[in-house]
Write a protein that holds these residues in place. Structure first.
Motif, PDB file in Angstrom:
ATOM      1  N   THR A 142       0.812  -1.227   0.000  1.00 27.24           N
ATOM      2  CA  THR A 142       0.000   0.000   0.000  1.00 27.24           C
ATOM      3  C   THR A 142       0.840   1.269   0.000  1.00 27.24           C
ATOM      4  OG1 THR A 142      -0.105  -0.037   2.421  1.00 27.24           O
ATOM      5  CG2 THR A 142      -1.877  -1.149   1.224  1.00 27.24           C
ATOM      6  N   LYS A 143       2.157   1.142  -0.181  1.00 27.83           N
ATOM      7  CA  LYS A 143       3.048   2.312  -0.133  1.00 27.83           C
ATOM      8  C   LYS A 143       3.219   2.905  -1.529  1.00 27.83           C
ATOM      9  CE  LYS A 143       7.715   3.765   1.195  1.00 27.83           C
ATOM     10  NZ  LYS A 143       7.276   5.094   1.646  1.00 27.83           N
ATOM     11  N   PHE A 144       2.434   3.924  -1.829  1.00 26.75           N
ATOM     12  CA  PHE A 144       2.528   4.628  -3.110  1.00 26.75           C
ATOM     13  C   PHE A 144       2.683   6.115  -2.815  1.00 26.75           C
ATOM     14  CE2 PHE A 144      -0.746   1.165  -3.757  1.00 26.75           C
ATOM     15  CZ  PHE A 144       0.174   0.222  -4.207  1.00 26.75           C
ATOM     16  N   ASP A 145       3.930   6.590  -2.800  1.00 29.25           N
ATOM     17  CA  ASP A 145       4.193   7.990  -2.452  1.00 29.25           C
ATOM     18  C   ASP A 145       3.975   8.933  -3.630  1.00 29.25           C
ATOM     19  OD1 ASP A 145       4.824   7.204   0.086  1.00 29.25           O
ATOM     20  OD2 ASP A 145       6.998   7.301  -0.181  1.00 29.25           O
ATOM     21  N   GLN A 182      10.513   1.510  -8.673  1.00 31.62           N
ATOM     22  CA  GLN A 182       9.571   1.255  -7.578  1.00 31.62           C
ATOM     23  C   GLN A 182       9.760   2.186  -6.389  1.00 31.62           C
ATOM     24  OE1 GLN A 182       9.831  -2.884  -6.506  1.00 31.62           O
ATOM     25  NE2 GLN A 182       8.559  -3.571  -8.200  1.00 31.62           N
ATOM     26  N   ASN A 183      11.017   2.553  -6.092  1.00 28.70           N
ATOM     27  CA  ASN A 183      11.293   3.271  -4.849  1.00 28.70           C
ATOM     28  C   ASN A 183      11.415   4.782  -4.998  1.00 28.70           C
ATOM     29  OD1 ASN A 183      11.510   0.985  -2.969  1.00 28.70           O
ATOM     30  ND2 ASN A 183      13.227   0.392  -4.258  1.00 28.70           N
ATOM     31  N   TYR A 184      11.582   5.254  -6.221  1.00 25.08           N
ATOM     32  CA  TYR A 184      11.715   6.682  -6.444  1.00 25.08           C
ATOM     33  C   TYR A 184      10.690   7.088  -7.496  1.00 25.08           C
ATOM     34  CZ  TYR A 184      15.921   5.297  -4.078  1.00 25.08           C
ATOM     35  OH  TYR A 184      16.779   4.741  -3.170  1.00 25.08           O
ATOM     36  N   PHE A 231      -3.134  12.714  -4.591  1.00 27.16           N
ATOM     37  CA  PHE A 231      -1.821  13.311  -4.861  1.00 27.16           C
ATOM     38  C   PHE A 231      -1.941  14.783  -5.236  1.00 27.16           C
ATOM     39  CE2 PHE A 231      -1.454   8.790  -5.887  1.00 27.16           C
ATOM     40  CZ  PHE A 231      -0.343   8.431  -5.135  1.00 27.16           C
ATOM     41  N   SER A 232      -0.849  15.513  -5.073  1.00 30.51           N
ATOM     42  CA  SER A 232      -0.761  16.900  -5.519  1.00 30.51           C
ATOM     43  C   SER A 232       0.568  17.093  -6.240  1.00 30.51           C
ATOM     44  CB  SER A 232      -0.851  17.859  -4.330  1.00 30.51           C
ATOM     45  OG  SER A 232      -0.730  19.200  -4.746  1.00 30.51           O
ATOM     46  N   SER A 233       0.563  17.846  -7.330  1.00 24.27           N
ATOM     47  CA  SER A 233       1.792  18.105  -8.079  1.00 24.27           C
ATOM     48  C   SER A 233       2.589  19.213  -7.408  1.00 24.27           C
ATOM     49  CB  SER A 233       1.462  18.504  -9.517  1.00 24.27           C
ATOM     50  OG  SER A 233       0.815  17.457 -10.191  1.00 24.27           O
ATOM     51  N   ARG A 272      -1.605  12.836   1.914  1.00 20.66           N
ATOM     52  CA  ARG A 272      -1.781  12.212   3.229  1.00 20.66           C
ATOM     53  C   ARG A 272      -0.570  12.414   4.128  1.00 20.66           C
ATOM     54  NH1 ARG A 272       0.067   7.670   5.345  1.00 20.66           N
ATOM     55  NH2 ARG A 272       0.679   6.710   3.374  1.00 20.66           N
ATOM     56  N   GLN A 273       0.642  12.424   3.542  1.00 24.05           N
ATOM     57  CA  GLN A 273       1.849  12.550   4.352  1.00 24.05           C
ATOM     58  C   GLN A 273       1.910  13.891   5.080  1.00 24.05           C
ATOM     59  OE1 GLN A 273       4.648  11.652   1.169  1.00 24.05           O
ATOM     60  NE2 GLN A 273       4.961   9.598   1.985  1.00 24.05           N
ATOM     61  N   LEU A 274       1.216  14.885   4.557  1.00 23.68           N
ATOM     62  CA  LEU A 274       1.101  16.168   5.245  1.00 23.68           C
ATOM     63  C   LEU A 274      -0.219  16.281   6.014  1.00 23.68           C
ATOM     64  CD1 LEU A 274       2.399  18.721   2.541  1.00 23.68           C
ATOM     65  CD2 LEU A 274       3.676  17.689   4.421  1.00 23.68           C
TER      66      LEU A 274
END
Length: 416
Positions: A34-37, A293-295, A69-71, A182-184
């Motif tokens: 579920t980790k999609f940054d 995948q990670n960046y 998401f936000s750009s 979400r991270q903010l």
């Protein structure tokens, strides 16, 4: 998992569906699944069906057609030069390999004090904690959708309190086009309900010596998508001089190399070329799959930027001796560059770029006329530079944007 639990049918019927960690764990660890940054990391099933996923408790997630998401803004801004405390030996701003180190450097060099305009700033909260209970509205394909969160996990990279505000920092040591709100939002929602002071969500990115801080606010505390950019600023530690005279000297002294027999770069952001090399300097070897995948790289971008690094002699395309997967690693020259100080590093990058005729002639024309040459002028320069296997006219014009991007990057490094 989508087939077994008829996820898409449920979303089409109800606008959303809730799924548990234990259900996801049947296939793979839920934390990883579920980790999609960034948008680029969404699986094809999600992107094709305009789906996103958010945690709503310690053991449950909601899937729906949400705008999560936000750009990032792409405005060019001046860079502020700051001094790093010379007495510190345990913290090296030239070798930042983690988000935590980037935040520590930003704090001890008073970047955070300057950006927040808080003279009395102290570290207070960080790490993982419970969200407690709150609800909010989020934009979806069917209008505003209400989500209730009950003791979900929240992670804060750094929290710094001053006289007037609490700044909550999300940090990344790589460049991206967008971020997961979400991270903010979750930390902001949590702490806005707990303290009286203003809570300020701040996104910090660090790459190639530059600290880029963006402060956001939520116009409506109960609306996930009410995010607005308040201000942003870039900082770099003063580490020497790079001016127009030094650039002219580099142009005069750098010999032109024969064009390598590899595709001419299609990678408009030179910052991203550097950032990929930074990541390889930390990890030594990354498979193309790991980079994607990670960046914040799409499959195609991973190829474009790794090929650009190879074109400049910064990295090699190699095969992992154990897994046999294809990946990237720094060349000896690449490792040497990342062992120099930041100003010398920029100069070495410039030397590598202008050792190629098309870039050198474009930069010289820029300096003569005081502005970047137009695409037609750059294409004419390219046609006279014996580039490897560029046949079609449209290909020249596509690749010309790389030259524009890299030459602009060089000019942006110069001190006023």
């Amino acid at each position: 998992m989508f087939d077994k639990h008829k996820i898409i049918n449920k979303v089409l019927t109800n606008g959303h569906t809730v799924i548990s960690s234990s259900t996801i764990n049947e296939f793979r660890e839920a934390r990883l699944m579920t980790k999609f940054d960034h948008r680029s990391q969404l699986p094809k099933l999600f992107s094709d069906n305009n789906l996103s996923i958010l945690p709503i408790s310690r053991g449950e997630y909601v899937i729906g057609s949400f705008e999560t998401f936000s750009s990032f803004n792409k405005d060019e801004i001046d860079i502020s030069h700051i001094e790093f405390p010379s007495f510190l030996e345990s913290l090296d701003y030239r070798n930042i390999t983690s988000e935590a180190t980037a935040i520590n450097c930003a704090f001890v060099s008073k970047i955070l004090h300057d950006f927040t305009e808080e003279d009395n700033l102290l570290p207070t909260v960080s790490g993982r904690m419970s969200s407690l209970s709150f609800d909010f509205g989020i934009n979806s394909s069917k209008g505003l959708f209400k989500i209730n969160v009950e003791n979900s996990q929240v992670e804060i990279d750094g929290g710094y309190e001053g006289d007037n505000s609490l700044s909550l920092i999300e940090a990344k040591n790589y460049i991206s086009d967008d971020f997961l709100i979400r991270q903010l939002y979750y930390p902001y929602k949590l702490w806005s309900n707990k303290i009286q002071k203003q809570v300020r969500p701040i996104f910090l990115t660090y790459t190639n010596g530059v600290f880029h801080l963006r402060e956001y606010a939520f116009d409506d505390i109960n609306h996930y998508n009410s995010l607005i950019l308040v201000k942003h600023k870039k900082y770099v530690v003063q580490d020497g001089t790079f001016n127009i005279e030094i650039l002219q000297e580099i142009l005069e002294r750098t010999k032109t190399v024969k064009e390598p027999e590899i595709p001419f770069p299609q990678a408009n952001s030179f910052e991203r070329v550097i950032n990929l090399c930074e990541l390889l300097n930390q990890k030594e070897f990354l498979t193309k799959e790991e980079i994607t995948q990670n960046y914040d790289f799409a499959d195609r971008q991973t190829d474009y930027y790794s090929n650009a690094g190879k074109y400049l002699g910064l990295l090699d395309i190699a095969r992992d001796p154990i897994t046999r997967q294809i990946g990237c690693q720094l060349t000896r020259q690449g490792k040497y560059i990342f062992n120099t100080n930041l100003i010398d590093r920029q100069k070495e990058f410039v030397k590598l770029i202008v050792s190629h005729s098309a870039f050198k002639k474009t930069l010289q024309l820029y300096l003569e006329n005081g502005e970047i040459p137009n695409q037609n002028q750059i294409v004419e320069i390219m046609k006279g530079s014996k580039l490897y296997k560029i046949g079609a006219e449209k290909t020249y014009f596509r690749r010309a944007s790389t030259i524009t991007g890299w030459v602009n990057w060089i000019m942006n490094q110069l001190e006023e």
